[in-house]
Design an enzyme around this catalytic site. Sequence first.
Site, PDB file in Angstrom:
ATOM      1  N   LEU A 231       0.838  -1.281  -0.084  1.00 22.42           N
ATOM      2  CA  LEU A 231       0.113  -0.001   0.028  1.00 22.42           C
ATOM      3  C   LEU A 231       0.998   1.041   0.033  1.00 22.42           C
ATOM      4  O   LEU A 231       0.360   2.253   0.480  1.00 22.42           O
ATOM      5  CB  LEU A 231      -1.099  -0.072   1.257  1.00 22.42           C
ATOM      6  CG  LEU A 231      -1.967  -1.233   1.440  1.00 22.42           C
ATOM      7  CD1 LEU A 231      -2.450  -1.086   2.783  1.00 22.42           C
ATOM      8  CD2 LEU A 231      -2.932  -1.366   0.413  1.00 22.42           C
ATOM      9  N   ASP A 262       9.931  -5.031  -5.080  1.00 25.01           N
ATOM     10  CA  ASP A 262      11.074  -6.116  -5.416  1.00 25.01           C
ATOM     11  C   ASP A 262      11.780  -6.557  -4.140  1.00 25.01           C
ATOM     12  O   ASP A 262      11.914  -7.885  -3.712  1.00 25.01           O
ATOM     13  CB  ASP A 262      11.819  -5.966  -6.577  1.00 25.01           C
ATOM     14  CG  ASP A 262      11.286  -5.708  -7.676  1.00 25.01           C
ATOM     15  OD1 ASP A 262       9.990  -6.211  -8.018  1.00 25.01           O
ATOM     16  OD2 ASP A 262      11.557  -4.953  -8.566  1.00 25.01           O
TER      17      ASP A 262
END
Length: 320
Positions: A231, A262
């Site tokens: 988020l 990532d």
Amino acid sequence: MEATAAAKPILTLTVNPALDISTTTETVASGHKLRCGPSRLDPGGGGVNVARVVQRLGGRPLAIYTAGGPTGEAYRRLIEAERLPSLVVPVQGSTRQDFTVDETGTGKQFRFVLQGPELSEPEWRLCLALVADTIQPGGYVVASGSLPPGVPEDFYAQVARLAREQGARCVVDASGPALAAALAEGVFLIKPSRRELGLHFGTVLDSEQSELDAAMALVADGTAKHVALTLGGQGAVLASREGTLRLAVPQVRVRSTVGAGDSFLAAFVLRLAQGRPLPEAFRSAVAAGSATVTTVATELCHREDVERLEAELAAQDFGA
């Protein structure tokens, strides 16, 4: 975040890597030459970034990626400089470039993401063959990033099927049709953003309850065992059959968001591979994503920063 002898193997797959170029300029404006500051090159792309962060945090991943043309050669040299264990699938097209410009006058960041070369069927099938040959039972297969032209939408679903057949856990970080196909096959973990998960359901997730409901819907129907919903500055949500967890991000100075997702995924998978409890792995993921946003341009997180932020987060209570 020490690696142990008992850690499960982590294999990553990147079929559309990118040579990341980043620089700065005072103002981005049309119709003028934009004088830029120093530039840097990094080997980017979802799966490769995951492998790079896993290695930085003490793990021993194996990265499979495609490479072709002059940019592909430069990309390979950067990977070799980091001594990242990898297998390369040669392709005829030239590896794409991504371009990031930080506007120093405003603090805004502009990211230009190119399409990537078209892969032939023998090329993408060779990627699958390498995955099949290197999957280890009990390990993790992280399929991450966009699919280039020529690669079928069910490519990650095929990876998930290979993983299941060989007793491995498939982790997918994708969006759109590629994500939908993978979920139809069934995966261990996905890491969508709020926007990506909303698009999957054809709606806008505009409340905490809608976020939880969407994540749990995938767990309930069995398409994903775990859903880690990122988020941005509002933290992350983890949904699984054990319930839901919500964690806020620590207070840090945001310099660049490139690679944060990532890094989040890398720390999460590494902790799980080391046998750590799910809440602990989730906390490590938030710490790694937060550590990455404190770095410049396309740089990724550093181990000492991750461990410091992880200690800070350990004092927080999880929300539901």
